[in-house]
Design a protein around this motif. Structure first.
Motif, PDB file in Angstrom:
ATOM      1  N   ALA A 112      -6.944  -5.873   6.804  1.00  0.00           N
ATOM      2  CA  ALA A 112      -5.960  -5.685   5.592  1.00  0.00           C
ATOM      3  C   ALA A 112      -6.161  -4.296   4.956  1.00  0.00           C
ATOM      4  CB  ALA A 112      -5.789  -6.817   4.705  1.00  0.00           C
ATOM      5  N   GLN A 113      -7.797  -4.065   4.825  1.00  0.00           N
ATOM      6  CA  GLN A 113      -8.122  -2.968   4.068  1.00  0.00           C
ATOM      7  C   GLN A 113      -8.095  -1.848   5.284  1.00  0.00           C
ATOM      8  OE1 GLN A 113      -8.399  -2.186   1.222  1.00  0.00           O
ATOM      9  NE2 GLN A 113      -9.484  -0.361   1.245  1.00  0.00           N
ATOM     10  N   LEU A 114      -8.164  -2.039   6.366  1.00  0.00           N
ATOM     11  CA  LEU A 114      -7.987  -1.171   7.485  1.00  0.00           C
ATOM     12  C   LEU A 114      -6.584  -0.467   7.400  1.00  0.00           C
ATOM     13  CD1 LEU A 114      -9.105   0.475   9.691  1.00  0.00           C
ATOM     14  CD2 LEU A 114      -8.977  -1.522  11.154  1.00  0.00           C
ATOM     15  N   ALA A 115      -5.667  -1.458   7.238  1.00  0.00           N
ATOM     16  CA  ALA A 115      -4.255  -0.839   7.385  1.00  0.00           C
ATOM     17  C   ALA A 115      -3.935  -0.089   6.130  1.00  0.00           C
ATOM     18  CB  ALA A 115      -3.501  -2.197   7.369  1.00  0.00           C
ATOM     19  N   ARG A 116      -4.700  -0.689   4.921  1.00  0.00           N
ATOM     20  CA  ARG A 116      -4.329  -0.069   3.614  1.00  0.00           C
ATOM     21  C   ARG A 116      -4.926   1.526   3.635  1.00  0.00           C
ATOM     22  NH1 ARG A 116      -4.765  -4.935   1.131  1.00  0.00           N
ATOM     23  NH2 ARG A 116      -6.991  -5.109   1.228  1.00  0.00           N
ATOM     24  N   ASN A 117      -6.045   1.706   4.214  1.00  0.00           N
ATOM     25  CA  ASN A 117      -6.712   2.742   4.351  1.00  0.00           C
ATOM     26  C   ASN A 117      -6.005   3.796   5.423  1.00  0.00           C
ATOM     27  OD1 ASN A 117      -8.813   3.171   2.276  1.00  0.00           O
ATOM     28  ND2 ASN A 117      -9.386   4.770   3.858  1.00  0.00           N
ATOM     29  N   LEU A 118      -5.606   3.247   6.422  1.00  0.00           N
ATOM     30  CA  LEU A 118      -5.003   4.042   7.456  1.00  0.00           C
ATOM     31  C   LEU A 118      -3.726   4.620   6.774  1.00  0.00           C
ATOM     32  CD1 LEU A 118      -5.290   2.098  10.549  1.00  0.00           C
ATOM     33  CD2 LEU A 118      -6.276   4.113  10.156  1.00  0.00           C
ATOM     34  N   ALA A 119      -2.963   3.806   5.876  1.00  0.00           N
ATOM     35  CA  ALA A 119      -1.839   4.070   5.425  1.00  0.00           C
ATOM     36  C   ALA A 119      -1.913   5.266   4.383  1.00  0.00           C
ATOM     37  CB  ALA A 119      -1.082   3.073   4.535  1.00  0.00           C
ATOM     38  N   VAL A 120      -2.887   5.198   3.775  1.00  0.00           N
ATOM     39  CA  VAL A 120      -3.338   6.316   2.849  1.00  0.00           C
ATOM     40  C   VAL A 120      -3.803   7.575   3.574  1.00  0.00           C
ATOM     41  CG1 VAL A 120      -5.025   7.076   1.117  1.00  0.00           C
ATOM     42  CG2 VAL A 120      -3.953   4.983   0.896  1.00  0.00           C
ATOM     43  N   GLU A 121      -4.626   7.693   4.643  1.00  0.00           N
ATOM     44  CA  GLU A 121      -5.216   8.796   5.370  1.00  0.00           C
ATOM     45  C   GLU A 121      -4.083   9.216   6.080  1.00  0.00           C
ATOM     46  OE1 GLU A 121      -8.861   8.128   7.329  1.00  0.00           O
ATOM     47  OE2 GLU A 121      -9.521   6.868   5.824  1.00  0.00           O
ATOM     48  N   TRP A 122      -3.244   8.665   6.714  1.00  0.00           N
ATOM     49  CA  TRP A 122      -2.212   9.326   7.358  1.00  0.00           C
ATOM     50  C   TRP A 122      -0.757   9.128   7.023  1.00  0.00           C
ATOM     51  CZ3 TRP A 122      -3.911  11.827  11.676  1.00  0.00           C
ATOM     52  CH2 TRP A 122      -5.339  11.592  12.141  1.00  0.00           C
ATOM     53  N   GLY A 123      -0.473   8.892   5.784  1.00  0.00           N
ATOM     54  CA  GLY A 123       0.833   8.717   5.285  1.00  0.00           C
ATOM     55  C   GLY A 123       1.446  10.053   5.310  1.00  0.00           C
ATOM     56  N   ARG A 124       0.733  11.087   4.949  1.00  0.00           N
ATOM     57  CA  ARG A 124       1.481  12.573   5.004  1.00  0.00           C
ATOM     58  C   ARG A 124       1.891  13.058   6.174  1.00  0.00           C
ATOM     59  NH1 ARG A 124       0.764  14.399  -0.232  1.00  0.00           N
ATOM     60  NH2 ARG A 124       0.734  12.341  -1.488  1.00  0.00           N
ATOM     61  N   SER A 173     -13.432 -10.731   8.525  1.00  0.00           N
ATOM     62  CA  SER A 173     -12.926  -9.620   9.583  1.00  0.00           C
ATOM     63  C   SER A 173     -11.106  -9.320   9.453  1.00  0.00           C
ATOM     64  CB  SER A 173     -12.954 -10.148  11.191  1.00  0.00           C
ATOM     65  OG  SER A 173     -11.990 -11.151  11.498  1.00  0.00           O
ATOM     66  N   LYS A 174     -10.620 -10.560   9.092  1.00  0.00           N
ATOM     67  CA  LYS A 174      -9.127 -10.476   8.750  1.00  0.00           C
ATOM     68  C   LYS A 174      -8.747  -9.687   7.477  1.00  0.00           C
ATOM     69  CE  LYS A 174      -7.967 -12.001  12.749  1.00  0.00           C
ATOM     70  NZ  LYS A 174      -6.948 -11.150  13.749  1.00  0.00           N
ATOM     71  N   ALA A 175      -9.734 -10.136   6.534  1.00  0.00           N
ATOM     72  CA  ALA A 175      -9.460  -9.168   5.182  1.00  0.00           C
ATOM     73  C   ALA A 175      -9.971  -7.703   5.401  1.00  0.00           C
ATOM     74  CB  ALA A 175     -10.615 -10.033   4.308  1.00  0.00           C
ATOM     75  N   ALA A 176     -10.873  -7.733   6.052  1.00  0.00           N
ATOM     76  CA  ALA A 176     -11.353  -6.172   6.506  1.00  0.00           C
ATOM     77  C   ALA A 176     -10.162  -5.353   7.046  1.00  0.00           C
ATOM     78  CB  ALA A 176     -12.465  -5.994   7.347  1.00  0.00           C
ATOM     79  N   THR A 225     -15.224  -6.687  17.351  1.00  0.00           N
ATOM     80  CA  THR A 225     -13.949  -6.893  18.049  1.00  0.00           C
ATOM     81  C   THR A 225     -12.737  -6.626  17.082  1.00  0.00           C
ATOM     82  OG1 THR A 225     -15.097  -8.309  19.564  1.00  0.00           O
ATOM     83  CG2 THR A 225     -12.702  -8.225  19.780  1.00  0.00           C
ATOM     84  N   ASN A 226     -12.948  -7.439  16.042  1.00  0.00           N
ATOM     85  CA  ASN A 226     -11.546  -7.798  15.412  1.00  0.00           C
ATOM     86  C   ASN A 226     -11.486  -6.446  14.185  1.00  0.00           C
ATOM     87  OD1 ASN A 226     -11.815  -9.964  16.436  1.00  0.00           O
ATOM     88  ND2 ASN A 226     -11.867 -11.257  14.540  1.00  0.00           N
ATOM     89  N   VAL A 227     -12.347  -5.644  14.002  1.00  0.00           N
ATOM     90  CA  VAL A 227     -12.274  -4.523  13.059  1.00  0.00           C
ATOM     91  C   VAL A 227     -12.706  -3.243  13.390  1.00  0.00           C
ATOM     92  CG1 VAL A 227     -13.137  -3.838  10.654  1.00  0.00           C
ATOM     93  CG2 VAL A 227     -12.954  -6.134  11.349  1.00  0.00           C
ATOM     94  N   ALA A 244      -7.500 -14.494   5.787  1.00  0.00           N
ATOM     95  CA  ALA A 244      -8.064 -13.158   4.855  1.00  0.00           C
ATOM     96  C   ALA A 244      -7.585 -13.428   3.471  1.00  0.00           C
ATOM     97  CB  ALA A 244      -7.172 -11.879   5.566  1.00  0.00           C
ATOM     98  N   LEU A 245      -6.807 -14.348   3.285  1.00  0.00           N
ATOM     99  CA  LEU A 245      -6.356 -14.318   1.781  1.00  0.00           C
ATOM    100  C   LEU A 245      -7.061 -15.756   0.946  1.00  0.00           C
ATOM    101  CD1 LEU A 245      -2.674 -14.073   2.693  1.00  0.00           C
ATOM    102  CD2 LEU A 245      -4.105 -12.310   2.087  1.00  0.00           C
ATOM    103  N   LYS A 246      -7.904 -16.526   1.573  1.00  0.00           N
ATOM    104  CA  LYS A 246      -8.164 -17.445   0.871  1.00  0.00           C
ATOM    105  C   LYS A 246      -9.636 -17.858   1.450  1.00  0.00           C
ATOM    106  CE  LYS A 246      -4.226 -20.771   0.346  1.00  0.00           C
ATOM    107  NZ  LYS A 246      -3.892 -21.978   0.793  1.00  0.00           N
ATOM    108  N   GLY A 247     -10.579 -18.626   0.644  1.00  0.00           N
ATOM    109  CA  GLY A 247     -11.921 -19.110   1.345  1.00  0.00           C
ATOM    110  C   GLY A 247     -11.488 -20.212   2.105  1.00  0.00           C
TER     111      GLY A 247
END
Ligand code: NAP
Length: 257
Positions: A169-181, A164-167, A119-121, A151-154
């Protein structure tokens, strides 16, 4: 650009998952007030329809399209519904999330673990994959995923949810890279404890609330309205050079000792 233009979403269409109450609802209302046409979505028609109606009564434009984000097949209904209603989606807010397991990671069932991650990722990605290509065609779009300070602490009770919430954050980073152009921005918001039904167990008991409040430099936990401004910033021209970030909105709890 004028201050008003910086936060103007006129002519844009926003989809907000999990927006029948809590954080999602105030985000949907804020985006509507900034001029966006808004798709209010949650698992149940009967909970999201009144929110869409209230936005319309207040002079905005909204429609309710249910989508259970634990059920991947309903993503097509949400995207197809929004596209057939307004022909475009400019702002996507992935806000719906679940947490069926409150306890140590050692005790999680496979079923609960799969539900959280699906659900979350996973389904957030499926939704992004359906929505972003048409944004890219117009070379403009904003994706906002509601993560969490979990997502930021144990955390001894929220470990699986935190993964799931840390994932996210990585999902957003990777979307930013893949679609930034294609000029797509993708970011997360990481709220601290916010007074909603989702987190009721963490604030309802006065003793627990007092303990939590003591750790917040601003001396209080969050209200749903505290999250709306960050969403508006990331959705609007004001945020047009912000991408791949996780914006922590937590009253300072993660930076205090
Ligand atoms: N509250 C906090 O302290 C806190 C802190 C950090 C992060 N967050 C995050 O903030 C987001 C919103 O949470 P909230 O606190 O605003 O919760 P909330 O007040 O309980 O609202 C949750 C919303 O999501 C909908 N929903 C629940 N399960 C869904 C599903 N499977 N598919 C689609 N919609 C669903 C609910 O409506 P229906 O019941 O009609 O489906 C409701 O509109 C979540 O991502 C949560 O992880 C919350």
């Amino acid at each position: 650009m004028s201050y008003k233009a910086l936060f103007d979403l006129s002519g844009q269409v926003a989809v907000v998952t999990g927006s029948s109450k809590g954080i999602g609802r105030v985000i949907a209302e804020a985006l509507a007030e900034a001029g966006a046409k808004v798709v209010v979505s949650s698992r149940r028609e009967e909970s999201c329809a009144p929110v869409a109606e209230a936005i319309n009564v207040a002079g905005g434009e909204a429609v309710a399209i249910p989508c259970h984000m634990s059920k991947g097949e309903q993503i097509d209904t949400l995207v197809d519904g929004a596209m057939s209603k307004w022909g475009r989606i400019d702002v996507l807010v992935c806000n719906a999330a679940v947490n069926p397991h409150f306890g140590p990671m050692a005790t999680v069932t496979e079923e609960a673990y799969d539900k959280v991650l699906n659900t979350n990722v996973k389904h957030n990605l499926w939704l992004c994959n359906r929505v972003i290509p048409q944004m890219a065609e117009r070379r403009d779009g904003a994706v906002i995923i509601v993560s969490s300070i979990a997502a930021l602490k144990g955390n001894d009770m929220l470990g699986i949810y935190g993964i799931s919430k840390a994932a996210d954050a990585q999902l957003a980073r990777n979307l930013a890279v893949e679609w930034g152009r294609s000029n797509i921005r993708a970011n997360c918001i990481a709220p601290g404890l916010v007074r909603t039904d989702f987190a009721r167990a963490l604030w309802e008991d006065p003793e627990r609330l007092a303990k939590a409040t003591a750790t917040y430099p601003l001396g209080r936990i969050g209200e749903p309205e505290d999250i709306a401004g960050a969403a508006l910033l990331l959705a609007s021209p004001a945020g047009r050079f912000i991408t791949g970030q996780t914006l922590v909105v937590d009253g300072g709890v993660t930076i205090s000792g």
